[in-house]
Motif scaffolding. Structure first.
Motif, short mmCIF file in Angstrom:
data_model
loop_
_atom_site.label_atom_id
_atom_site.label_comp_id
_atom_site.label_asym_id
_atom_site.label_seq_id
_atom_site.Cartn_x
_atom_site.Cartn_y
_atom_site.Cartn_z
N VAL A 66 0.81 -1.33 0.03
CA VAL A 66 0.12 0.13 0.17
C VAL A 66 0.87 1.26 0.17
CG1 VAL A 66 -0.29 0.19 2.47
CG2 VAL A 66 -2.04 1.22 1.17
N ALA A 67 0.40 2.34 -0.54
CA ALA A 67 1.16 3.55 -0.60
C ALA A 67 0.66 4.09 0.86
CB ALA A 67 0.92 4.55 -1.67
N PRO A 100 -5.23 1.25 3.77
CA PRO A 100 -4.71 -0.24 3.64
C PRO A 100 -5.84 -1.12 3.63
CG PRO A 100 -4.79 0.72 5.87
CD PRO A 100 -5.28 1.87 4.85
N VAL A 153 0.42 -5.63 9.93
CA VAL A 153 1.23 -4.69 10.75
C VAL A 153 0.51 -4.73 12.30
CG1 VAL A 153 1.15 -2.11 11.65
CG2 VAL A 153 1.51 -2.72 9.36
N GLN A 171 -9.63 13.38 7.59
CA GLN A 171 -8.94 12.11 7.53
C GLN A 171 -8.69 11.77 6.24
OE1 GLN A 171 -11.25 10.53 10.64
NE2 GLN A 171 -9.90 10.22 11.93
N ILE A 226 -7.04 9.88 4.32
CA ILE A 226 -6.88 8.44 3.75
C ILE A 226 -8.02 7.63 3.77
CG2 ILE A 226 -5.59 6.41 4.22
CD1 ILE A 226 -3.09 8.16 4.86
N ALA A 227 -8.86 8.07 4.76
CA ALA A 227 -10.13 7.31 4.82
C ALA A 227 -11.31 7.73 4.03
CB ALA A 227 -10.55 7.17 6.35
N ALA A 244 -6.42 3.22 17.88
CA ALA A 244 -7.56 2.99 17.26
C ALA A 244 -8.80 3.30 18.16
CB ALA A 244 -7.69 1.89 16.60
N TRP A 248 -10.52 5.12 14.20
CA TRP A 248 -10.12 4.05 13.47
C TRP A 248 -9.21 4.60 12.16
CZ3 TRP A 248 -11.52 0.54 16.71
CH2 TRP A 248 -11.27 -0.85 16.52
N ALA A 249 -9.78 5.69 11.75
CA ALA A 249 -8.99 6.26 10.37
C ALA A 249 -7.66 6.73 10.80
CB ALA A 249 -9.58 7.58 9.80
N ASN A 250 -7.29 7.16 12.02
CA ASN A 250 -5.75 7.52 12.43
C ASN A 250 -5.08 6.39 12.39
OD1 ASN A 250 -7.26 9.77 12.95
ND2 ASN A 250 -5.80 10.33 14.46
N ALA A 251 -5.44 5.23 12.87
CA ALA A 251 -4.89 3.80 13.13
C ALA A 251 -4.66 3.54 11.67
CB ALA A 251 -5.42 2.95 13.87
N MET A 252 -5.56 3.48 10.73
CA MET A 252 -5.58 2.96 9.46
C MET A 252 -4.38 3.83 8.71
SD MET A 252 -7.24 0.27 9.06
CE MET A 252 -8.26 -0.59 10.22
N ALA A 253 -4.25 5.01 8.96
CA ALA A 253 -3.34 5.73 8.17
C ALA A 253 -2.01 5.44 8.91
CB ALA A 253 -3.25 7.38 8.47
N VAL A 305 -1.18 2.31 9.99
CA VAL A 305 -0.84 1.08 9.50
C VAL A 305 -0.18 1.34 8.03
CG1 VAL A 305 -2.07 -0.95 8.12
CG2 VAL A 305 -2.53 -0.37 10.53
N ALA A 306 -0.69 2.21 6.98
CA ALA A 306 -0.28 2.42 5.95
C ALA A 306 1.12 2.50 5.97
CB ALA A 306 -0.97 3.39 5.10
#
Lengths: 251, 251, 251
Positions: free
Chosen positions: A22-23, A28, A36, A76, A78-79, B105, B110-115, B117-118
């Motif tokens: 993933v970038a 993700p 992760v 946010q 990315i989301a 998260a 959750w969106a911060n955690a996903m960023a 993760v990336a």
């Protein structure tokens, strides 16, 4: 930072030694999460998707509206794409997404709305959602509850008028006699969106403020929390202790 | 926006007239900082790296945990990669990073955690950190302090139970009887991470709330600030002035 | 995510089937806004650009400074480039932009400043703004108002000294005896920038705090709001009700 795999550069980049993955600015995949934070993946599946999203108190469509508002409200980015897609899939209409973004320009700031526009433009193009699907720029407005609006306007004018005449003017002209009356997003949805964006940003002072003619439509959480508003208690305290005379200008 | 120089596209892009420089979504180099804000570079070297990071009250490893939590908590995606690398270099273990992301998260969304993760996925791939380095999904949990947990649960139930039963349920089941007891991140680190993310977002009401069985482990800053909690003073005031009867429903 | 069109890769990508459109991390064009939210475009033209930006209470140059501070303060990276360009076009000097970024490293966090550096580096390169245009790293400082600074230092020391000696030390040494006295950004601009970034993040407790020797320079909005500061009222209340003795350590 590692290079990204890109669809349209695929023919080119496939010949280079680009690691899969993933970038850093793309949402993700589930596999990425497992690579992760496998526990986070488990919480996502069991608790978030398997439990919270299925609670009966709010429909999936409304949860999607609420989540989208939070994601736009907190910028946010990315989301964003993921939750925009999810919203369409849950039945939120393109006109509603368009209105949600317009609405949040005022409550979360123009830059957040513009970031949402950038993500939505891509999605609309992918799904062939063109101008015909969008709300009119200047539609007929919903009827105004004049009494409730007069009460709100008086309250805001009393609180801010002497100091922030511009805020009072725009709150009336642009927000409550225009934006909130646009017909392509239901007033209940505008409340959901406003409260969600405010709570997501910790702006609870404003989210606790009663919206007079929308109280019946507000979700329980927000309606019931009004009793806890610190400013209201503080005002009660101040008047009791200092008296109305001594408290002049307190609020 | 100018194109980016990319390592793996270097052979291609080197033949094009691409100006050198950082991309707008990559962490700037020290040289980049000097080209825009030489004073900021000086403050970074003299005050931040040369002074703050060397203060004896908190180890460099802990400062890295605290900073990483702040960066994840504020979704500062450009700084994420840099601080993830720094954390590994300071001795924060991959299992701990995985748990920090999972932990946040819940506290930062959750969106911060996903960023996170990336960004972490890339770093883990670069350093050959595979699944063997990650925490178990469902490990044996640390022992629970039943008395302290009962006290906490009662307090939360009293405050929120009638209105937000879901919050009460998840706070108990998911947070304090599960997440906080996962063994791959020490309770003290979970406190550091929680408080840092909350303070970084200005969510001081929550960061000032005492964590009963973790008080000994909390950093001085947070422990000592409890005396200043506005809500607590407000409650003292409200009860003194209005009496318990008149104050019914104040909080 | 769809691929991006890039200027310098244009010769290459033009031969590939890349759909036209904005990338998700680039500021959308006016056409993009119309394709997603035509009402938002109308509000932007009529209300934001055609009205708010033209209000006489604050010059366009100052509005640009204020907006740039808000965008940096909230880390709205997509809007950064646009507002940096606008600031230069409105007459904000490169030295001032450099100082604004340096200033906000302290008030909005280092990561926000670094994100601003990345965007600014590109813009400065595009406009051939080199090191000669930047402020000196260690210039002669503006004269200090010793009495006001002593008052401020005493207040901060009283409030935080026993618990956060580091905060007190850095606030004095780095902020008020150094950063705020750097000559390449006027004290009034530093106030505008500080207050804007704080308000943009909802950090109103700090933005309401009086800046003793800058009160005359603060914009009306912030100066006048001081009367409404909850902490100040709370302190009045606490001292009235509990007495100075009973209130020991309240604040």
């Amino acid at each position: 930072m590692r290079p990204r795999t890109r669809l349209s550069l695929f023919a080119l980049t496939a010949t280079l030694a680009i690691p899969a993955g993933v970038a850093a600015d793309e949402s993700p995949s589930r596999k990425d999460v497992q690579m992760v934070a496998p526990a986070l993946d488990k919480y996502t599946q069991d608790r978030l998707l398997g439990d919270v999203w299925k609670r009966p108190g709010l429909s999936r469509r409304d949860r999607s509206v609420v989540t989208l508002a939070a994601v736009i409200g907190r910028n946010q980015t990315i989301a964003l794409s993921e939750h925009l897609k999810l919203a369409l899939d849950q039945g939120v209409k393109p006109t509603e997404i368009s209105e949600i973004i317009t609405h949040l320009a005022f409550y979360s700031g123009w830059a957040n709305a513009m970031a949402a526009v950038a993500a939505t433009k891509q999605l609309f193009a992918e799904r062939n959602i063109g101008p015909d699907w969008l709300p009119a720029t200047s539609p007929g407005l919903l009827p105004l509850n004049e009494a409730a609006e007069a009460d709100r306007a008086k309250r805001v004018a009393d609180q801010f008028g002497a100091i922030f005449p511009g805020v009072v003017q725009y709150t009336t002209d642009v927000l409550f006699r225009d934006l909130w009356l646009r017909p392509d997003l239901a007033p209940r949805d505008r409340s959901l969106v406003t409260i969600s964006a405010l709570i997501a940003n910790g702006q609870v002072a404003q989210s606790d403020r009663p919206y007079p003619d929308r109280d019946e439509q507000r979700p329980d959480a927000a309606r019931n929390r009004r009793g806890y508003h610190p400013s209201r208690l503080l005002r009660r305290l101040a008047q009791r202790v200092l008296g109305d005379a001594g408290c002049e200008g307190c609020f």
